[in-house]
Design an enzyme around this catalytic site. Structure first.
Site, PDB file in Angstrom:
ATOM      1  N   GLN A 276     -11.637   5.363  11.063  1.00  0.00           N
ATOM      2  CA  GLN A 276     -12.670   5.505  10.024  1.00  0.00           C
ATOM      3  C   GLN A 276     -12.662   4.412   8.958  1.00  0.00           C
ATOM      4  O   GLN A 276     -13.730   3.906   8.572  1.00  0.00           O
ATOM      5  CB  GLN A 276     -12.518   6.877   9.333  1.00  0.00           C
ATOM      6  CG  GLN A 276     -13.619   7.151   8.342  1.00  0.00           C
ATOM      7  CD  GLN A 276     -13.500   8.469   7.590  1.00  0.00           C
ATOM      8  OE1 GLN A 276     -14.159   8.667   6.592  1.00  0.00           O
ATOM      9  NE2 GLN A 276     -12.680   9.387   8.052  1.00  0.00           N
TER      10      GLN A 276
ATOM     11  N   GLU B  36      -6.077   9.497   6.588  1.00  0.00           N
ATOM     12  CA  GLU B  36      -6.776   9.945   5.380  1.00  0.00           C
ATOM     13  C   GLU B  36      -5.949  10.834   4.443  1.00  0.00           C
ATOM     14  O   GLU B  36      -5.724  10.508   3.284  1.00  0.00           O
ATOM     15  CB  GLU B  36      -8.048  10.691   5.818  1.00  0.00           C
ATOM     16  CG  GLU B  36      -8.774  11.450   4.744  1.00  0.00           C
ATOM     17  CD  GLU B  36      -9.450  10.558   3.721  1.00  0.00           C
ATOM     18  OE1 GLU B  36     -10.131   9.618   4.129  1.00  0.00           O
ATOM     19  OE2 GLU B  36      -9.295  10.803   2.510  1.00  0.00           O
TER      20      GLU B  36
ATOM     21  N   ASP C 110     -10.051   6.970   3.592  1.00  0.00           N
ATOM     22  CA  ASP C 110     -10.635   6.144   4.653  1.00  0.00           C
ATOM     23  C   ASP C 110     -11.933   5.474   4.200  1.00  0.00           C
ATOM     24  O   ASP C 110     -12.002   4.257   4.042  1.00  0.00           O
ATOM     25  CB  ASP C 110     -10.922   7.008   5.884  1.00  0.00           C
ATOM     26  CG  ASP C 110      -9.654   7.295   6.682  1.00  0.00           C
ATOM     27  OD1 ASP C 110      -8.652   6.604   6.464  1.00  0.00           O
ATOM     28  OD2 ASP C 110      -9.679   8.201   7.519  1.00  0.00           O
TER      29      ASP C 110
ATOM     30  N   GLY D   9     -13.864  14.530 -17.593  1.00  0.00           N
ATOM     31  CA  GLY D   9     -14.234  13.737 -18.765  1.00  0.00           C
ATOM     32  C   GLY D   9     -14.172  14.544 -20.049  1.00  0.00           C
ATOM     33  O   GLY D   9     -13.515  15.580 -20.113  1.00  0.00           O
ATOM     34  N   GLY D  10     -14.886  14.081 -21.052  1.00  0.00           N
ATOM     35  CA  GLY D  10     -14.807  14.695 -22.371  1.00  0.00           C
ATOM     36  C   GLY D  10     -15.766  15.868 -22.577  1.00  0.00           C
ATOM     37  O   GLY D  10     -15.785  16.468 -23.653  1.00  0.00           O
TER      38      GLY D  10
HETATM   39  N1  COA Z   1      -6.419  -4.665  23.637  1.00  0.00           N
HETATM   40  C1  COA Z   1      -5.123  -4.409  23.832  1.00  0.00           C
HETATM   41  N2  COA Z   1      -4.357  -3.692  22.973  1.00  0.00           N
HETATM   42  C2  COA Z   1      -4.969  -3.216  21.881  1.00  0.00           C
HETATM   43  C3  COA Z   1      -6.336  -3.456  21.598  1.00  0.00           C
HETATM   44  C4  COA Z   1      -7.068  -4.211  22.543  1.00  0.00           C
HETATM   45  N3  COA Z   1      -8.359  -4.474  22.371  1.00  0.00           N
HETATM   46  N4  COA Z   1      -6.649  -2.857  20.437  1.00  0.00           N
HETATM   47  C5  COA Z   1      -5.523  -2.268  20.012  1.00  0.00           C
HETATM   48  N5  COA Z   1      -4.511  -2.481  20.874  1.00  0.00           N
HETATM   49  C6  COA Z   1      -3.127  -2.017  20.768  1.00  0.00           C
HETATM   50  C7  COA Z   1      -2.408  -2.733  19.664  1.00  0.00           C
HETATM   51  O1  COA Z   1      -1.972  -4.002  20.062  1.00  0.00           O
HETATM   52  C8  COA Z   1      -1.298  -1.750  19.363  1.00  0.00           C
HETATM   53  O2  COA Z   1      -0.272  -1.899  20.332  1.00  0.00           O
HETATM   54  P1  COA Z   1       1.308  -2.136  19.931  1.00  0.00           P
HETATM   55  O3  COA Z   1       1.706  -0.952  19.120  1.00  0.00           O
HETATM   56  O4  COA Z   1       1.956  -2.204  21.266  1.00  0.00           O
HETATM   57  O5  COA Z   1       1.412  -3.379  19.164  1.00  0.00           O
HETATM   58  C9  COA Z   1      -2.015  -0.432  19.565  1.00  0.00           C
HETATM   59  O6  COA Z   1      -3.117  -0.656  20.406  1.00  0.00           O
HETATM   60  C10 COA Z   1      -2.653   0.103  18.274  1.00  0.00           C
HETATM   61  O7  COA Z   1      -1.698   0.453  17.407  1.00  0.00           O
HETATM   62  P2  COA Z   1      -1.998   1.226  16.041  1.00  0.00           P
HETATM   63  O8  COA Z   1      -2.970   0.534  15.183  1.00  0.00           O
HETATM   64  O9  COA Z   1      -0.653   1.431  15.413  1.00  0.00           O
HETATM   65  O10 COA Z   1      -2.695   2.583  16.517  1.00  0.00           O
HETATM   66  P3  COA Z   1      -2.209   4.078  16.439  1.00  0.00           P
HETATM   67  O11 COA Z   1      -3.248   4.853  17.146  1.00  0.00           O
HETATM   68  O12 COA Z   1      -0.818   4.235  16.921  1.00  0.00           O
HETATM   69  O13 COA Z   1      -2.230   4.428  14.876  1.00  0.00           O
HETATM   70  C11 COA Z   1      -3.287   4.476  12.689  1.00  0.00           C
HETATM   71  C12 COA Z   1      -3.459   4.684  14.206  1.00  0.00           C
HETATM   72  C13 COA Z   1      -4.640   4.675  12.055  1.00  0.00           C
HETATM   73  C14 COA Z   1      -2.307   5.523  12.150  1.00  0.00           C
HETATM   74  C15 COA Z   1      -2.752   3.048  12.417  1.00  0.00           C
HETATM   75  O14 COA Z   1      -3.616   2.133  13.042  1.00  0.00           O
HETATM   76  C16 COA Z   1      -2.643   2.732  10.950  1.00  0.00           C
HETATM   77  O15 COA Z   1      -1.714   3.152  10.252  1.00  0.00           O
HETATM   78  N6  COA Z   1      -3.576   1.917  10.435  1.00  0.00           N
HETATM   79  C17 COA Z   1      -3.555   1.416   9.066  1.00  0.00           C
HETATM   80  C18 COA Z   1      -4.003   2.450   8.089  1.00  0.00           C
HETATM   81  C19 COA Z   1      -5.372   2.985   8.384  1.00  0.00           C
HETATM   82  O16 COA Z   1      -6.332   2.275   8.445  1.00  0.00           O
HETATM   83  N7  COA Z   1      -5.437   4.311   8.496  1.00  0.00           N
HETATM   84  C20 COA Z   1      -6.678   5.021   8.534  1.00  0.00           C
HETATM   85  C21 COA Z   1      -7.325   5.018   9.809  1.00  0.00           C
HETATM   86  S1  COA Z   1      -8.883   5.804   9.601  1.00  0.00           S
END
Ligand code: COA
Length: 469
Positions: free
Chosen positions: A59, A181, A210, A289-290
């Protein structure tokens, strides 16, 4: 003679002409495009010509890039082959169709599938980096670096590239944590200050972690684009979700410091003689607020969970409030006439006003109170909002058609620019624009496109496809 004549014919360099010339020179120096002579609403979109490499998911990032796309940026969403953005399949309501979670956050974008860990995929991504203005990502900490796309690598490929990231936390004890979020709402001070004093911390329905940070990120990107006009170079834009939520909870940090100097008199608990602790308490429906406010029951509250109104006892209209609720004596009574006298009695005052609001529907109360300029607002349900004709008229609520799910409602661009009119276009299907982007944007020829596809960089292995189904 002829020479003399031609000298005379040459127009004199007037002051106005000189200033026009120097203005032109200044614009050239700041790389601003030539001015458009087209009328309002016809001169394209505010961000026409800006190309966004969108590696974001879920998001927070997609909210940001959707906003930029509404303003005219060309957003190229890179998605993992076979799966795409994880939200495509989350909270699905229609079988085999992209979820509303995905469609409502990814309007006006193009989708290319690309395995960014595949050598050929990296080759394509390098090309995308070279031709885009902004890279947006909200992967978990370290993911982009592990992919090989460090700031140094990106900056080398394209020194003008702006790299915009959202992470859960900034540098510090939690910098390596993944965040969603509600974690951000809790870590940024929203949950500890939301809810009722006697209950547990609460998260809010508004997605301040988000979507709120998506907005923060878009402000950062536009600012960096503006600075790039002068410097010619890109920069990093980093948003920590904790910071963004704290920014939105700024008034609560205000109250934390006020606590040192005495109780928070506008909080109901002051009037109830309940002592304050060391930290800002949850304030229920107290106004931030106030001008004291509270949510009051309206006619029908027994059956309708949203039959309520927010009522503000704004000081300048206090006398009108007294007349409307049938308490004219409060206008001169020393316990009620002045705002400081009212503060210890807020509960009793709002209980009395509620006796009046309970005799009216929220819309009837709204109509009466508005006549007297008394600030108030009905508690609107999502059903009320979806059906509200004025929101449809302004494009804040829009109906969008989608090839696999049919018609659905979405929230359009809430920011209305008079010379850059937003239109909401449906979200892309997974990989819908892969060939178009490889060919028309990146300039690969048919043979090269066939090779890329053959390599598996844009398609998923059978196992991934089966898992995503
Ligand atoms: N091709 C190949 N690999 C891909 C890819 C693509 N097009 N797009 C993503 N990936 C892989 C990444 O390389 C990564 O692999 P790795 O862990 O081996 O390096 C993996 O997919 C994605 O990892 P990640 O972003 O950690 O996803 P997640 O599903 O485990 O975690 C979140 C999701 C949201 C918790 C995390 O992305 C996060 O903390 N983001 C930052 C904060 C944030 O924006 N949070 C709110 C989200 S609404």
């Amino acid at each position: 003679m002829a020479k003399k004549k031609s000298k005379k014919a040459k127009p004199k360099r007037t002051k106005a002409a000189a200033s026009k010339k120097s203005k032109k020179r200044a614009m050239k120096a700041s790389a601003l495009p030539a001015l458009s002579k087209l009328p309002y609403g016809k001169a394209g979109k505010a961000l026409d010509g800006v190309r966004i490499l969108d590696l974001s998911h879920v998001q927070a990032g997609p909210t940001c890039t959707q906003m930029l796309a509404w303003f005219g940026a060309d957003v190229i969403k890179v998605e993992r082959p076979g799966i795409g953005d994880i939200t495509r399949g989350q909270l699905r309501d229609v079988p085999n169709a992209d979820s509303l979670y995905f469609t409502m956050l990814n309007h006006n974008k193009r989708s290319i599938t690309l395995d960014t860990k595949h050598p050929k995929g990296k080759e394509v991504l390098d090309r995308l980096v070279k031709i885009c203005d902004v890279l947006v990502e909200n992967f978990g900490p370290g993911v982009l670096d592990r992919m090989g796309y460090t700031w140094e690598h990106i900056h080398k490929l394209n020194p003008r590239m702006i790299v915009a990231s959202i992470k859960g936390f900034g540098p510090g004890p939690y910098e390596d944590c993944k965040v969603y979020e509600n974690v951000a709402q809790c870590a940024g001070g929203a949950a500890s200050t939301t809810g009722f004093r006697e209950g547990p911390p609460l998260v809010t329905g508004a997605q301040i972690g988000d979507s709120g940070n998506g907005l923060h990120l878009s402000i950062g990107i536009i600012t960096a684009l503006y600075q790039r006009m002068r410097t010619g170079r890109g920069q990093r834009v980093n948003i920590a979700m904790q910071d963004g939520v704290l920014n939105l909870c700024r008034v609560k940090l205000r109250d934390q410091q006020r606590l040192k100097h005495g109780p928070l008199t506008e909080y109901r608990q002051f009037g109830e003689s309940i002592p304050f602790g060391k930290a800002v308490p949850r304030s229920g429906n107290d106004s931030g607020g106030g001008q004291p406010g509270w949510i009051l029951k309206c006619k029908g509250w027994e059956e309708d969970p949203d039959a309520y109104i927010y009522f503000i006892t704004q000081a300048p209209v206090w006398e009108a409030i007294c007349d409307v609720i049938g308490k004219p004596e409060w206008k001169t009574h020393p316990d009620y006439a002045k705002p400081p006298a009212r503060l210890p009695r807020l509960k009793q005052i709002f209980d009395t006003i509620e006796q009046w609001t309970m005799t009216k529907t929220k819309f009837e109360a709204m109509e009466i109170l508005n006549k007297y300029n008394i600030p108030c607002g009905p508690i609107l349900s999502m059903k009320d909002l979806a059906e509200e004709p004025s929101l449809r008229k302004t494009g804040t609520v829009v109906e969008v058609d989608h090839p696999t799910r049919g018609k659905y409602l979405s929230v359009g661009n809430p920011i209305k620019l008079s010379d850059s009119i937003s239109e909401v276009k449906r979200s892309p299907l997974l990989g819908e624009h892969t060939e178009e982007i490889l060919g028309k944007v990146l300039g690969y020829n048919a043979k090269e496109i066939a090779e890329i596809k053959q390599s598996g960089a844009t398609s998923a292995p059978e196992t991934t496809r089966a898992a995503a189904a």
